[in-house]
Design an enzyme around this catalytic site. Structure first.
Site: not given
Ligand code: PNS
Length: 160
Positions: A18, A132
């Site tokens: 990210h 994630s």
């Protein structure tokens, strides 16, 4: 006219993949809003405010401060936020064909809803396997997630 882009996601937690995409977006656009949005299809690990705080720490750890603003949105559509702040572009990271298949319908719906275009950016291939959900699983079973997440996130997950 300054060009504002929104980088939305669950960020539960934010990963190095990210941060890579956020950094690339910050080089292209005048202003980047990293937006934590609740995804009802996912079971959350961290409260939204904690995710925002960890992204803020990670952005600063990566030396990306300047044109990046981190916040959350829970009162409607993602494009409502874009309209409110005058953002014409949504930025998403694409790791594989699976991401293309997942992101394309959302990109078209967001364009149909409010004329907001989506730009796909490719992260460093070194981050292609990082997600994630994998981080959540490894952390919950006591494994080392430090290769995949910013230092602030690794420290936070270790103390949980
Ligand atoms: O990191 P994620 O979970 O893949 O991010 C998905 C997210 C949160 C960006 C997406 O679910 C979203 O935009 N939710 C907000 C609600 C909305 O606007 N839905 C219509 C978009 S198609």
């Amino acid at each position: 006219m300054s060009r504002i882009a929104v980088v939305p996601g669950s960020f539960d937690p934010v990963t190095l993949g990210h941060i890579d995409v956020i950094g690339r977006a910050a080089k292209i656009f005048d202003e980047v809003h990293v937006l934590v949005v609740h995804n009802p299809d996912k079971t959350a690990l961290l409260p939204i405010a904690q995710r925002v705080s960890l992204i803020q720490q990670a952005v600063s750890e990566a030396g990306l401060t300047g044109n990046i603003h981190v916040t959350s949105w829970s009162v409607g559509l993602l494009v409502d936020y874009c309209t409110e702040v005058g953002a014409s572009v949504i930025v998403k990271g694409i790791r594989s064909q699976v991401d293309v298949a997942y992101e394309t319908p959302m990109a078209i719906v967001n364009r149909n809803l409010a004329g907001v275009e989506t730009v796909f950016l490719l992260p460093d291939p070194g981050h292609a396997h990082v997600s994630s959900s994998l981080v959540r699983q490894v952390a919950s079973l006591g494994g080392d997630v430090s290769p995949y997440v910013p230092k602030a996130v690794a420290a936070f997950l270790q103390q949980e």
